[in-house]
Design an enzyme around this catalytic site. Structure first.
Site, PDB file in Angstrom:
ATOM      1  N   PHE A  77       0.861  -1.188   0.000  1.00  0.00           N
ATOM      2  CA  PHE A  77       0.000   0.000   0.000  1.00  0.00           C
ATOM      3  C   PHE A  77       0.893   1.231   0.000  1.00  0.00           C
ATOM      4  O   PHE A  77       1.652   1.452   0.933  1.00  0.00           O
ATOM      5  CB  PHE A  77      -0.949   0.055   1.203  1.00  0.00           C
ATOM      6  CG  PHE A  77      -1.843   1.256   1.132  1.00  0.00           C
ATOM      7  CD1 PHE A  77      -3.029   1.218   0.411  1.00  0.00           C
ATOM      8  CD2 PHE A  77      -1.475   2.460   1.731  1.00  0.00           C
ATOM      9  CE1 PHE A  77      -3.838   2.343   0.305  1.00  0.00           C
ATOM     10  CE2 PHE A  77      -2.284   3.587   1.618  1.00  0.00           C
ATOM     11  CZ  PHE A  77      -3.465   3.529   0.912  1.00  0.00           C
ATOM     12  N   ASP A  86       9.488   2.979   1.925  1.00  0.00           N
ATOM     13  CA  ASP A  86       8.308   3.784   2.251  1.00  0.00           C
ATOM     14  C   ASP A  86       8.041   3.683   3.754  1.00  0.00           C
ATOM     15  O   ASP A  86       7.464   2.711   4.237  1.00  0.00           O
ATOM     16  CB  ASP A  86       7.103   3.302   1.438  1.00  0.00           C
ATOM     17  CG  ASP A  86       5.852   4.132   1.712  1.00  0.00           C
ATOM     18  OD1 ASP A  86       5.857   4.944   2.662  1.00  0.00           O
ATOM     19  OD2 ASP A  86       4.859   3.963   0.971  1.00  0.00           O
ATOM     20  N   LYS A 139       2.408  11.063   7.076  1.00  0.00           N
ATOM     21  CA  LYS A 139       1.567  10.803   8.245  1.00  0.00           C
ATOM     22  C   LYS A 139       2.042  11.566   9.486  1.00  0.00           C
ATOM     23  O   LYS A 139       1.768  12.738   9.607  1.00  0.00           O
ATOM     24  CB  LYS A 139       1.440   9.295   8.459  1.00  0.00           C
ATOM     25  CG  LYS A 139       0.652   8.642   7.297  1.00  0.00           C
ATOM     26  CD  LYS A 139      -0.048   7.358   7.643  1.00  0.00           C
ATOM     27  CE  LYS A 139      -1.083   7.007   6.585  1.00  0.00           C
ATOM     28  NZ  LYS A 139      -0.664   6.015   5.603  1.00  0.00           N
TER      29      LYS A 139
END
Ligand code: PLP
Length: 419
Positions: A153, A238, A267
């Site tokens: 993801f 990531d 985030k």
């Protein structure tokens, strides 16, 4: 703690009910939120419009690692709101250079390219990797390829979903961007075999969050580092969800002594206040971009940069990384003692708990059924992939908060299994 019951949820004219009807009237249908309408938050706890309190065990998928309204972060944000908020990158601003330095120092990188959302950071890493491939590695024009992992993801843009293998992320959204090769996560042989002379990068999550907190086999990330280095391929890690404290380290990859060529952060980098993301890494790699080739109107704005710097400041002491390790050990022990769970995967303060698929029945999947029931009892969490309940409380949570979480989950599992 009194939670809304499903009865009054569907009939009474509560403030929550009115907000949900309003959402249904004008909101697009790309989310199916739990029937909870939040109005305020502090630390690890949030309150809904009817005054019910909940423990936030999702923490915005790690965007709220420091909890809701961390006082250091809100103070910096308030001050910056009263000073300067946006300049665009046509000019320098007096917050961005310090943010770039702070993130570079924190993460052991040389160069920082600021963006806003995680997906933009991943897109940026894809573009930089390709440009590096053509300009430095000497890949023939138009042939660059990037190796990615099954179950990945990395965001929701058209290019990023092009290399997803999640049907719900892809179906109906093609045609897709070519140039990606997907191999099973954790299989170093498959990854090495997928690399060709045209491969410019390997892009991986150090732990796959959305896939259900999947931790790769011991030694996998180190092996990826060795293979990519020996084959002249960039390793792009990531860290958008795994990094910045969640796994008990500043970079999750650092737990395996791995240094990537490029990292994406996001985030938690925005402190739960504003979207802040970045690609950070080698100067000679990010340095392939020339002025005008890539950018963002909002990326690196002084408000975001001030908050991002403050986040780096919080992480510089190691306090939150240590809290993630200690609290994670406590939560993990509690979760592993629960009956009715089929697997518990965890790292730092981040857990995927697989529940019995029989829970929930025909029209609702087990993970969702558990999360609905948790919310009714004052704990907010989010399911993924049918049977997994994902837990990532803010790193400011207390041990007794975590005991509430474990006890409530235990009661829910007991009641739903019996029912
Ligand atoms: C959330 C996430 C993204 C995308 O971030 P957005 O800010 O939602 O675009 C990318 N990669 C990983 C690993 C993520 O968890």
């Amino acid at each position: 703690m009194t939670a809304v019951t499903s009865g009054n949820m569907s009939t009474a004219r509560t403030a929550s009910r009115e907000q949900i009807l309003l959402a249904e009237a004008h909101g697009a249908t790309n989310y199916a939120p739990l029937p909870v309408v939040l109005a305020s938050g502090e630390g690890a706890w949030v309150t809904d419009v009817d005054g019910n309190r909940y423990l936030d065990a999702l923490a915005g998928y790690s965007a709220l690692n420091f909890g809701h309204r961390h006082p250091v972060l809100t103070e910096v944000a308030h001050r910056q709101l009263d000073t300067l908020t946006l300049t665009a990158r046509a000019f320098h601003n007096d917050r961005l250079p310090a943010f770039q330095r702070d993130l570079a120092e924190l993460t052991g990188t040389e160069t920082v390219l600021p963006m806003n959302t995680g997906a933009e950071a991943v897109e940026t890493a894809v573009k930089v990797s390709r440009a590096w491939g053509y300009r430095v590695k000497g890949v023939a024009p138009g042939r660059a390829r990037i190796v990615v992992a099954g179950g990945n993801f990395h965001g929701r843009t058209t290019t990023v979903v092009s290399f997803s293998d999640d049907d719900s992320a892809r179906d109906g959204f093609g045609p897709f961007t070519p140039g990606f090769d997907r191999v099973p996560y954790g299989d170093i042989g498959a990854l090495a075999a997928a690399i060709t002379d045209d491969t410019v990068a390997v892009l991986l999550e150090p732990v796959q969050g959305e896939a259900g907190v999947i931790i790769p086999p011991e030694g996998y990330l180190r092996a990826v580092r060795e293979v990519t280095a020996s084959r002249g391929v960039l390793f792009v890690c990531d860290e958008i969800q795994a990094g910045l404290g969640r796994c008990g380290a500043t970079r999750c990859s650092e737990l395996d002594d791995v240094t990537a060529d490029l990292y994406t952060f996001g985030k938690a980098l925005g402190g739960g206040i504003v979207p802040v993301s970045a690609v950070a890494g080698r100067r000679d790699v990010l340095g392939v971009l020339r002025p005008g080739e890539h950018g963002s109107t909002f990326g690196g704005n002084p408000f975001a940069a001030a908050v991002g710097s403050a986040v780096c400041g919080l992480l510089a002491t190691g306090e939150y990384q240590g809290a993630a390790r200690e609290l994670g050990a406590h939560l993990g022990a509690g979760l592993r003692s629960l009956p009715g769970v089929t697997a518990v995967r965890g790292i730092g303060l981040w857990f995927g708990v697989d529940v019995d698929p029989a829970i929930g029945g025909d029209d609702v999947e087990a993970g969702r059924a558990v999360c609905v029931e948790l919310a009714r009892r004052g704990v907010l969490a989010k399911e993924t992939h049918g049977v997994t309940v994902r837990l990532s409380p803010p790193l400011v949570v207390t041990r007794s908060d975590l005991d509430v979480l474990v006890d409530t989950l235990g009661e829910v599992l007991r009641d739903l299994t019996r029912g």
